[in-house]
Write a protein that holds these residues in place. Sequence first.
Motif, PDB file in Angstrom:
ATOM      1  N   SER A   1       3.482   6.022  10.588  1.00 46.21           N
ATOM      2  CA  SER A   1       2.429   6.899  10.100  1.00 46.21           C
ATOM      3  C   SER A   1       2.614   8.316  10.615  1.00 46.21           C
ATOM      4  O   SER A   1       3.428   8.572  11.503  1.00 46.21           O
TER       5      SER A   1
ATOM      6  N   PRO B   1      -0.679   6.496   6.782  1.00 53.14           N
ATOM      7  CA  PRO B   1       0.406   5.504   6.849  1.00 53.14           C
ATOM      8  C   PRO B   1       1.555   5.925   5.935  1.00 53.14           C
ATOM      9  O   PRO B   1       1.336   6.469   4.839  1.00 53.14           O
TER      10      PRO B   1
ATOM     11  N   ALA C   1       3.259   4.093   4.220  1.00 47.47           N
ATOM     12  CA  ALA C   1       3.142   3.309   2.984  1.00 47.47           C
ATOM     13  C   ALA C   1       2.306   4.027   1.936  1.00 47.47           C
ATOM     14  O   ALA C   1       2.368   3.688   0.748  1.00 47.47           O
ATOM     15  N   ALA C   2       1.511   5.025   2.376  1.00 45.79           N
ATOM     16  CA  ALA C   2       0.684   5.789   1.448  1.00 45.79           C
ATOM     17  C   ALA C   2       1.399   7.023   0.904  1.00 45.79           C
ATOM     18  O   ALA C   2       0.834   7.756   0.090  1.00 45.79           O
TER      19      ALA C   2
ATOM     20  N   ALA D   1      -3.839   5.974  -3.189  1.00 45.35           N
ATOM     21  CA  ALA D   1      -3.713   5.558  -1.793  1.00 45.35           C
ATOM     22  C   ALA D   1      -4.763   6.197  -0.889  1.00 45.35           C
ATOM     23  O   ALA D   1      -5.098   5.648   0.158  1.00 45.35           O
ATOM     24  N   ASP D   2      -5.265   7.360  -1.288  1.00 51.63           N
ATOM     25  CA  ASP D   2      -6.195   8.110  -0.451  1.00 51.63           C
ATOM     26  C   ASP D   2      -7.471   8.371  -1.235  1.00 51.63           C
ATOM     27  O   ASP D   2      -7.461   9.066  -2.248  1.00 51.63           O
TER      28      ASP D   2
ATOM     29  N   GLU E   1       7.886   3.154  -0.255  1.00 45.69           N
ATOM     30  CA  GLU E   1       6.957   2.852  -1.342  1.00 45.69           C
ATOM     31  C   GLU E   1       6.843   4.026  -2.310  1.00 45.69           C
ATOM     32  O   GLU E   1       7.043   5.181  -1.925  1.00 45.69           O
TER      33      GLU E   1
ATOM     34  N   ALA F   1      -0.827   3.029  -5.781  1.00 49.18           N
ATOM     35  CA  ALA F   1      -1.192   2.000  -4.804  1.00 49.18           C
ATOM     36  C   ALA F   1      -2.288   1.114  -5.384  1.00 49.18           C
ATOM     37  O   ALA F   1      -3.154   1.586  -6.119  1.00 49.18           O
TER      38      ALA F   1
ATOM     39  N   ARG G   1      -4.566  -0.307  -3.646  1.00 46.45           N
ATOM     40  CA  ARG G   1      -5.755  -0.200  -2.800  1.00 46.45           C
ATOM     41  C   ARG G   1      -5.628   1.063  -1.964  1.00 46.45           C
ATOM     42  O   ARG G   1      -4.545   1.645  -1.848  1.00 46.45           O
ATOM     43  N   HIS G   2      -6.736   1.484  -1.384  1.00 46.73           N
ATOM     44  CA  HIS G   2      -6.718   2.645  -0.509  1.00 46.73           C
ATOM     45  C   HIS G   2      -5.999   2.291   0.795  1.00 46.73           C
ATOM     46  O   HIS G   2      -6.292   1.265   1.408  1.00 46.73           O
ATOM     47  N   LEU G   3      -5.102   3.151   1.198  1.00 44.91           N
ATOM     48  CA  LEU G   3      -4.343   2.942   2.424  1.00 44.91           C
ATOM     49  C   LEU G   3      -4.721   3.941   3.521  1.00 44.91           C
ATOM     50  O   LEU G   3      -4.392   3.730   4.682  1.00 44.91           O
TER      51      LEU G   3
END
Length: 281
Positions: free
Chosen positions: A18, A42, A44-45, A69-70, A112, A116, A118-120
């Motif tokens: 992150s 992260p 991943a986001a 993601a956000d 990634e 996304a 979901r929210h990360l």
Amino acid sequence: MGDVLAGFHAVWEFESDSVLIRYERGIRTPKLFQALGERRIPLAAVEGVTLAPGRRGTVVLRLRPRPGADPLMEAADGQLKEGSDPYRLVLPAERETLAEYYADELKGLLTESGPADRHLVAAPAAPLQFKAYDGKASFDGTSVQFRWSWTGASSTKWKAGDQSFAVAELSGVEWRSPEVFEGHLRLVRRSPGPAPAQPDQDPAAVVFGLGYGPVHESLPFAAAVLAAVRTRGPVPAVPAPSRRDPADIAERIRHLGELHQAGLVTDEEFSAKKAELLAEL
């Protein structure tokens, strides 16, 4: 990586999975950054990293978040001004070589891309509140409350009364920046209904203007509500008081009387609303 890179208005701390962004406080720091305080992004986001020349002898290192993601960026929907983009780090041009090193290191860690599911990135924490032009909006983590202002709310909203929307009733939010559009925050409900009214006539919306609903207050609020809607779960909150200020109730009854005298509410509507307000004492 474990390194730190300081720029104008923010410090980025690079970790293995992150980037921790700490925003500075000060009169030159964008108010949105000060409101956010600190954010952990992260990897991943993130789907990309860019380094480009900035203005007046600067370079700009920027993370490109994945769509969805956000919650903050999803609520903003591309309306943030460049200087208020929380994913930009502005540095003096003489630090370009160092910034390029970190950009390359980050690119090597990204795995990634694309939207996304979901929210990360964590949303701003409840409770949150802000003053809109026509009322006060508050969010306790489980429901959104709109409490109308007698000086700004339309007669339609006064007739409808103060509003409360449980997160479970909502499917999303619509935020329009007061810096780009005629600003408002509208709650999108799950149950289909008639075509949305103009925000100043819609009891599920508050409007911005004349210094009310600034970006640094209304956007984090919208992001927190959106995140709660997406997860269908509550955010830690502080219980709200259950009783109203008698002086406030008296003022609202006085304004209701003015609307009644002006013919904007009927006798029946006046009596019913007055009884409803008195019951809150």
